[in-house]
Design an enzyme around this catalytic site. Structure first.
Site, PDB file in Angstrom:
ATOM      1  N   ASN A 227      -6.314   1.537 -14.320  1.00 50.67           N
ATOM      2  CA  ASN A 227      -5.580   1.162 -13.111  1.00 50.67           C
ATOM      3  C   ASN A 227      -6.521   0.238 -12.328  1.00 50.67           C
ATOM      4  O   ASN A 227      -7.410   0.703 -11.625  1.00 50.67           O
ATOM      5  CB  ASN A 227      -5.236   2.414 -12.312  1.00 50.67           C
ATOM      6  CG  ASN A 227      -4.372   2.104 -11.111  1.00 50.67           C
ATOM      7  OD1 ASN A 227      -4.178   0.946 -10.755  1.00 50.67           O
ATOM      8  ND2 ASN A 227      -3.870   3.146 -10.476  1.00 50.67           N
TER       9      ASN A 227
ATOM     10  N   ARG B 231      -1.995  -0.104 -16.066  1.00 49.55           N
ATOM     11  CA  ARG B 231      -0.936   0.068 -15.081  1.00 49.55           C
ATOM     12  C   ARG B 231      -0.704  -1.275 -14.378  1.00 49.55           C
ATOM     13  O   ARG B 231      -1.635  -1.892 -13.886  1.00 49.55           O
ATOM     14  CB  ARG B 231      -1.369   1.097 -14.043  1.00 49.55           C
ATOM     15  CG  ARG B 231      -0.362   1.206 -12.932  1.00 49.55           C
ATOM     16  CD  ARG B 231      -0.960   1.796 -11.691  1.00 49.55           C
ATOM     17  NE  ARG B 231       0.053   1.846 -10.670  1.00 49.55           N
ATOM     18  CZ  ARG B 231      -0.210   1.875  -9.372  1.00 49.55           C
ATOM     19  NH1 ARG B 231      -1.433   1.844  -8.939  1.00 49.55           N
ATOM     20  NH2 ARG B 231       0.770   1.910  -8.503  1.00 49.55           N
TER      21      ARG B 231
ATOM     22  N   HIS C  44       5.825   2.337  -8.125  1.00 44.81           N
ATOM     23  CA  HIS C  44       5.457   3.742  -8.404  1.00 44.81           C
ATOM     24  C   HIS C  44       6.392   4.392  -9.431  1.00 44.81           C
ATOM     25  O   HIS C  44       6.534   5.623  -9.461  1.00 44.81           O
ATOM     26  CB  HIS C  44       5.535   4.612  -7.126  1.00 44.81           C
ATOM     27  CG  HIS C  44       4.557   4.241  -6.051  1.00 44.81           C
ATOM     28  ND1 HIS C  44       4.869   4.307  -4.724  1.00 44.81           N
ATOM     29  CD2 HIS C  44       3.289   3.816  -6.114  1.00 44.81           C
ATOM     30  CE1 HIS C  44       3.827   3.936  -3.992  1.00 44.81           C
ATOM     31  NE2 HIS C  44       2.853   3.625  -4.827  1.00 44.81           N
TER      32      HIS C  44
ATOM     33  N   ARG D 248      -5.770  11.741   6.790  1.00 44.34           N
ATOM     34  CA  ARG D 248      -6.643  12.810   7.304  1.00 44.34           C
ATOM     35  C   ARG D 248      -7.175  12.455   8.697  1.00 44.34           C
ATOM     36  O   ARG D 248      -7.228  13.299   9.590  1.00 44.34           O
ATOM     37  CB  ARG D 248      -7.821  13.047   6.344  1.00 44.34           C
ATOM     38  CG  ARG D 248      -7.405  13.829   5.119  1.00 44.34           C
ATOM     39  CD  ARG D 248      -8.428  13.775   4.041  1.00 44.34           C
ATOM     40  NE  ARG D 248      -8.539  12.408   3.508  1.00 44.34           N
ATOM     41  CZ  ARG D 248      -9.015  12.116   2.316  1.00 44.34           C
ATOM     42  NH1 ARG D 248      -9.458  13.063   1.556  1.00 44.34           N
ATOM     43  NH2 ARG D 248      -9.062  10.866   1.903  1.00 44.34           N
TER      44      ARG D 248
HETATM   45  P1  AMP Z   1      -3.340   8.073  -2.751  1.00 42.60           P
HETATM   46  O1  AMP Z   1      -3.053   6.634  -2.396  1.00 42.60           O
HETATM   47  O2  AMP Z   1      -2.243   8.731  -3.522  1.00 42.60           O
HETATM   48  O3  AMP Z   1      -4.702   8.287  -3.345  1.00 42.60           O
HETATM   49  O4  AMP Z   1      -3.371   8.852  -1.347  1.00 42.60           O
HETATM   50  C1  AMP Z   1      -4.311   8.547  -0.359  1.00 42.60           C
HETATM   51  C2  AMP Z   1      -3.884   9.219   0.932  1.00 42.60           C
HETATM   52  O5  AMP Z   1      -3.861  10.653   0.768  1.00 42.60           O
HETATM   53  C3  AMP Z   1      -4.816   8.946   2.117  1.00 42.60           C
HETATM   54  O6  AMP Z   1      -4.058   8.573   3.255  1.00 42.60           O
HETATM   55  C4  AMP Z   1      -5.464  10.292   2.354  1.00 42.60           C
HETATM   56  O7  AMP Z   1      -5.766  10.498   3.698  1.00 42.60           O
HETATM   57  C5  AMP Z   1      -4.353  11.231   1.941  1.00 42.60           C
HETATM   58  N1  AMP Z   1      -4.857  12.598   1.762  1.00 42.60           N
HETATM   59  C6  AMP Z   1      -5.645  13.088   0.796  1.00 42.60           C
HETATM   60  N2  AMP Z   1      -5.914  14.401   1.027  1.00 42.60           N
HETATM   61  C7  AMP Z   1      -5.261  14.739   2.180  1.00 42.60           C
HETATM   62  C8  AMP Z   1      -5.133  15.933   2.967  1.00 42.60           C
HETATM   63  N3  AMP Z   1      -5.733  17.084   2.616  1.00 42.60           N
HETATM   64  N4  AMP Z   1      -4.378  15.877   4.096  1.00 42.60           N
HETATM   65  C9  AMP Z   1      -3.772  14.741   4.471  1.00 42.60           C
HETATM   66  N5  AMP Z   1      -3.853  13.583   3.783  1.00 42.60           N
HETATM   67  C10 AMP Z   1      -4.589  13.585   2.653  1.00 42.60           C
END
Ligand code: AMP
Length: 397
Positions: free
Chosen positions: A8, A89, A178, A285
Site C-alpha cells: 500500500n 493497492r 475503500h 484521538r
Molecule cells: P486509519 O486511516 O484507518 O489508519 O485511521 C486513522 C484514524 O484512526 C486517526 O484519526 C486516529 O486518530 C484514529 N484512531 C486510532 N485509534 C483510535 C482510538 N482509540 N480512538 C479514536 N480514534 C482512533
C-alpha cells in the site's frame, strides 16, 4: 508454498505485509515512511519483534530495495526467489478496472493516468509498482482497486446531475473508494450474522483518516459516499467531504489566487475536515482529548464529524429501503467506542441500540443489544489479506 507481499504505497510511505500463501499466514509486516525526505524510517515487525532503522530513502525504488534487503538481513527470507507474488493497492481504477488485474506496462500507464482522480494516492502507487517491476521483474504482479467493488453501483447512483457531456467527455461520475475494505467487512459480517450475504442489507462504515460509507445490498455495492475522487462524502481527517459546489467559485471571487486547480484541491483535501475545524489536529484521538478539555473547536469538529456520518447512514437506510446491520471498521470505526456511541445514539429510531458492555475499546463482533432490530458490528478490516488473495487467484505460475 509461496510468499506474497501486499503493498500500500502512498506519496511518501509504503506499507507492506508478507504472507505465506495459501495458508494466509502473516510472516512479517512493515512500514517505510518519509520516502523522498531526510531521515526516512523503515520498521519491520516479525515474530513478536520490532526492528526500526533510520536512513535516507530518496525514492520508491530505494524503499522497495530497503524492504527486500530487510527481509534477507532479518532472516525472514533466504533469497528474493522466495517471493512469488506482489499485490498493489490502487485507490482509483476509474472505468478501466472492474476487478483486480495483472500488471503490464499499459496497466501502469492507466494507473498513472488515473492520478487525476486520486492525486494523494495513485502517483505513489504507480511508483511502487514500477519499483517492484524493476527489482523483481518475474514475479506475479497484481493491482487491486479500491473502486472495483463499487462498479456494481447503478447508473442512477453513480451519475451526477450535471450536463451529460461532462460524463461523456471526461467520465465525471461517482467511483467511490475503500472498496476492498467494504467488500471484506461485508463478507465477514455475513459470517458473524450467520446469514447468506446475498440476503443481507448492510451499511458499512470505513472510518479512518479517510472515511466512506457504503450501502451493500446482497453483497453488492449499490451506493457509496466518496465520489469522483476520495474527497466526497462524509467529513474526514483533512478532507471536507460533500460541499455546496458554489463554495468554490464564491471563494475564487474573493481570493482570486485560489483559481488554480492544485491550490483549490489542497484547500479541500489537506486543510479541511477535523483539521480545518479544530485548527489543532486531523487525528480523532486529539479531537476527543480536546473535546474532553472543553476546547470549543475540537467539540465542534467532533460534532460535525458525527453529524455527517449519521446523515449518510440515514440516506443509505433509504437507498436500501431497510437495513439488517451497520458495520464499523478502520482506525476510528474499530477503535473509538466514543464515535460509535455518538453515531448510533442518534439513530435509535431505526431500531439500533448499542450494548454499553459490548461497545468498549477493543470490541470485535456484534456490539448491539440482543433485542435490537438492526445489528451493529465492529469488524477489523484487512485490505492486505484481500490483496494477497487476489494475487493468489491471478497467479500465473
Ligand atoms: P486509519 O486511516 O484507518 O489508519 O485511521 C486513522 C484514524 O484512526 C486517526 O484519526 C486516529 O486518530 C484514529 N484512531 C486510532 N485509534 C483510535 C482510538 N482509540 N480512538 C479514536 N480514534 C482512533
Amino acid at each position: 508454498m509461496s510468499k506474497t507481499i501486499s503493498i500500500n504505497a502512498g506519496s511518501s510511505s509504503l506499507k507492506w505485509q508478507l504472507y505465506k500463501m495459501p495458508q494466509e499466514e502473516v510472516i512479517a509486516k512493515g512500514l517505510i515512511e518519509r520516502i523522498g525526505l531526510e531521515d526516512g524510517v523503515s520498521t519491520v515487525k516479525f515474530n513478536g519483534q520490532t526492528e526500526s532503522e533510520t536512513t535516507d530513502i530518496p525514492d520508491h525504488k530505494a524503499a522497495v530495495k530497503i524492504l527486500l534487503d530487510d527481509l534477507i538481513r532479518l532472516n525472514i527470507i533466504a533469497n528474493y526467489e522466495e517471493i512469488t507474488g506482489v499485490g498493489h493497492r490502487i485507490v482509483a481504477g476509474g472505468e478501466y478496472f472492474k476487478e483486480s488485474a495483472l500488471v503490464d506496462e499499459k496497466v501502469i500507464e492507466q494507473v498513472e493516468e488515473l492520478s487525476l482522480l486520486a492525486p494523494l494516492h495513485n502517483p505513489g502507487a504507480a511508483l511502487g509498482i514500477r519499483a517492484f517491476k524493476e527489482l523483481l521483474p518475474d514475479i506475479t504482479s497484481v493491482v487491486v482497486f479500491d473502486t472495483a467493488f463499487h462498479t456494481s453501483m447503478p447508473e442512477v447512483a453513480y451519475r451526477y446531475p450535471i450536463a451529460n457531456r461532462y460524463y461523456e467527455d471526461y467520465k465525471v461520475r461517482k467511483y467511490g473508494a475503500h472498496g476492498t475494505s467494504h467488500q471484506y467487512v461485508a463478507g465477514e459480517a455475513a459470517k458473524i450474522l450467520d446469514k447468506p450475504l446475498e440476503e443481507l442489507k448492510l451499511i458499512t462504515c470505513h472510518i479512518g483518516n479517510g472515511a466512506s460509507i457504503t450501502a451493500v445490498d446482497g453483497g453488492k455495492s449499490v451506493d457509496t459516499s466518496m465520489g469522483l475522487t476520495p474527497l466526497g462524502g462524509v467529513m474526514m481527517g483533512t478532507r471536507s467531504g460533500d460541499l455546496d459546489p458554489a463554495i468554490i467559485p464564491f471563494l475564487i471571487d474573493r481570493e482570486p489566487e485560489l483559481a488554480d486547480a492544485e491550490k483549490i484541491r489542497n484547500v479541500f483535501n489537506r486543510e479541511s475536515g477535523l483539521l480545518g475545524i479544530s485548527e489543532k489536529s486531523s487525528d480523532m484521538r486529539d479531537i476527543i482529548a480536546g473535546m474532553h478539555e472543553g476546547d470549543h473547536n475540537s467539540t465542534l469538529a467532533f460534532n460535525m464529524f458525527i453529524d455527517r456520518l449519521k446523515k449518510y447512514i440515514g440516506q443509505y437506510v433509504a437507498v436500501l429501503n431497510g437495513v439488517d446491520a451497520i458495520v464499523f471498521t478502520a482506525g476510528i470505526g474499530e477503535n473509538s467506542d466514543v464515535v460509535r456511541e455518538a453515531v448510533i445514539s442518534g439513530l435509535t429510531w431505526f431500531g439500533v441500540d448499542l450494548d454499553p458492555e459490548k461497545n468498549v475499546p477493543g470490541a470485535n463482533g456484534i456490539i448491539s443489544t440482543d433485542a435490537a432490530k438492526v445489528k451493529v458490528l465492529v469488524i477489523p478490516t484487512d485490505e492486505e489479506l484481500v490483496i494477497a488473495r487476489d494475487v493468489e487467484r491471478l497467479k500465473t505460475k
